[in-house]
Design a protein around this motif. Structure first.
Motif, short mmCIF file in Angstrom:
data_model
loop_
_atom_site.label_atom_id
_atom_site.label_comp_id
_atom_site.label_asym_id
_atom_site.label_seq_id
_atom_site.Cartn_x
_atom_site.Cartn_y
_atom_site.Cartn_z
N GLN A 22 -6.36 -0.27 2.85
CA GLN A 22 -6.33 1.03 2.17
C GLN A 22 -5.02 1.23 1.41
O GLN A 22 -5.02 1.79 0.31
CB GLN A 22 -6.55 2.15 3.19
CG GLN A 22 -7.96 2.16 3.76
CD GLN A 22 -8.12 3.11 4.94
OE1 GLN A 22 -7.17 3.33 5.72
NE2 GLN A 22 -9.29 3.68 5.09
N ALA A 23 -3.91 0.77 2.00
CA ALA A 23 -2.61 0.86 1.31
C ALA A 23 -2.64 0.04 0.03
O ALA A 23 -2.14 0.49 -1.02
CB ALA A 23 -1.49 0.38 2.23
N ALA A 44 3.17 2.75 -1.24
CA ALA A 44 2.68 1.96 -0.10
C ALA A 44 3.33 2.42 1.19
O ALA A 44 2.63 2.64 2.20
CB ALA A 44 2.95 0.48 -0.33
N GLU A 45 4.64 2.58 1.17
CA GLU A 45 5.35 2.99 2.41
C GLU A 45 4.88 4.36 2.88
O GLU A 45 4.61 4.57 4.07
CB GLU A 45 6.86 3.00 2.18
CG GLU A 45 7.59 3.42 3.44
CD GLU A 45 9.09 3.23 3.40
OE1 GLU A 45 9.73 3.52 4.43
OE2 GLU A 45 9.63 2.79 2.36
N GLU A 46 4.76 5.27 1.93
CA GLU A 46 4.31 6.63 2.25
C GLU A 46 2.92 6.61 2.92
O GLU A 46 2.70 7.23 3.95
CB GLU A 46 4.26 7.42 0.93
CG GLU A 46 3.92 8.88 1.04
CD GLU A 46 3.89 9.49 -0.37
OE1 GLU A 46 2.86 9.33 -1.06
OE2 GLU A 46 4.89 10.09 -0.79
N SER A 92 2.11 -10.17 -8.23
CA SER A 92 1.62 -10.34 -6.87
C SER A 92 2.18 -9.20 -6.02
O SER A 92 3.39 -8.92 -6.07
CB SER A 92 2.08 -11.67 -6.31
OG SER A 92 2.07 -11.65 -4.90
N VAL A 93 1.29 -8.53 -5.28
CA VAL A 93 1.70 -7.48 -4.35
C VAL A 93 1.35 -7.96 -2.94
O VAL A 93 0.18 -8.14 -2.61
CB VAL A 93 0.99 -6.14 -4.66
CG1 VAL A 93 1.36 -5.09 -3.60
CG2 VAL A 93 1.35 -5.65 -6.05
N ASP A 94 2.38 -8.18 -2.14
CA ASP A 94 2.23 -8.68 -0.77
C ASP A 94 2.67 -7.56 0.17
O ASP A 94 3.73 -6.97 -0.02
CB ASP A 94 3.11 -9.92 -0.60
CG ASP A 94 2.83 -10.69 0.68
OD1 ASP A 94 1.99 -10.25 1.49
OD2 ASP A 94 3.46 -11.74 0.88
N CYS A 95 1.83 -7.28 1.17
CA CYS A 95 2.11 -6.14 2.06
C CYS A 95 1.71 -6.49 3.48
O CYS A 95 0.76 -7.25 3.70
CB CYS A 95 1.33 -4.92 1.59
SG CYS A 95 1.72 -3.39 2.49
#
Length: 256
Positions: A22-23, A44-46, A92-95
């Motif tokens: 979901q983030a 993302a953090e929020e 690229s978004v890595d989480c």
């Protein structure tokens, strides 16, 4: 030591993976020309904290952000900041998310505006290689079967597979044994058993496989400055078919 997970632990990782998915969807909904990578990181953090989780990456070995955001020739571990997304970029978004004591980890590479067809194809084939690797992640196979499936597919397209960075086990720690290379030999390496949870993450370069580390001690980019793509899922080894615990569903919905 390799830690195999119980069904109860897998359920906890699934809960973490849902918040992560979901983030990613929240981030995907913001991605467009004119947005800074810092804005994506903040959102993302929020979202993760609002849903009871913690960003796995923030503070990990002193990494200062919640997301690794890696544009264009940056392979992985890029710092969010003042980079403004523009047409022609890929990022690229890595989480990762820590929830109820368990981590999950996934990555997705986006195209912004008008991107060169050969670069779009790099993204498509890298994503395909992830799923080809996952197909081999079943009990009784070897780690080399997963690695070979990824390498074989992308090298046939003329791409370079990064050697220095690999996937990994995941659970109570963000990085656990075993390592999951994106290159290898069929039938070689660790025998896969049910309950093993892995983050499988092909990192594939349009040009050669060689990478360098920037002076910040984190950012990894291609040596030839050609674009690189990165896709990742957290999966659990099962008897007949790996179960994918993370999801790109929310990303794909946001991109429609």
């Amino acid at each position: 030591m390799i830690v195999y997970k119980t069904e109860e632990e897998i359920e906890l990782i699934k809960a973490s993976a849902k918040v992560l998915a979901q983030a990613h969807g929240e981030v995907a909904s913001l991605i467009r020309e004119g947005v800074t990578t810092r804005e994506l990181d903040q959102r993302a953090e929020e979202f993760i904290r609002d849903h009871g989780g913690q960003p796995s990456f923030k503070g990990y070995n002193d990494f200062p952000y919640s997301l690794c955001i890696s544009p264009n020739a940056v392979v992985v571990h890029g710092f969010p900041g003042d980079h403004v997304l523009k047409s022609g970029d890929i990022i690229s978004v890595d989480c990762g998310v820590l929830l109820n004591g368990y981590h999950s980890d996934s990555a997705y590479t986006y195209s912004i505006g008008e991107v060169e067809p050969e670069v779009l194809r790099l993204l498509e084939e890298t994503k395909k290689s992830l799923y080809l690797g996952i197909e081999q992640a079943v009990a009784g196979n070897r780690m080399g079967d997963v690695s070979y499936a990824i390498q074989n597919h992308v090298e046939k397209q003329g791409y370079g597979v990064v050697r220095e960075l690999v996937g990994h086990g995941i659970g109570k720690k963000l990085h656990e044994r075993p390592e999951v290379p994106n290159y290898g030999k069929r039938g070689a390496g660790l025998k896969l058993q049910t309950g093993l949870v892995l983050a499988i993450e092909p990192m594939v370069n349009l040009g050669k496989k060689d990478v360098v580390q920037e002076k910040d001690g984190w950012t990894i980019r291609t040596k030839d400055y050609k674009p690189s793509a990165h896709f990742e899922h957290t999966v659990v080894i099962r008897k007949d078919k790996a179960e994918i615990l993370t999801s790109f569903e929310y990303i794909e919905k946001a991109l429609q």
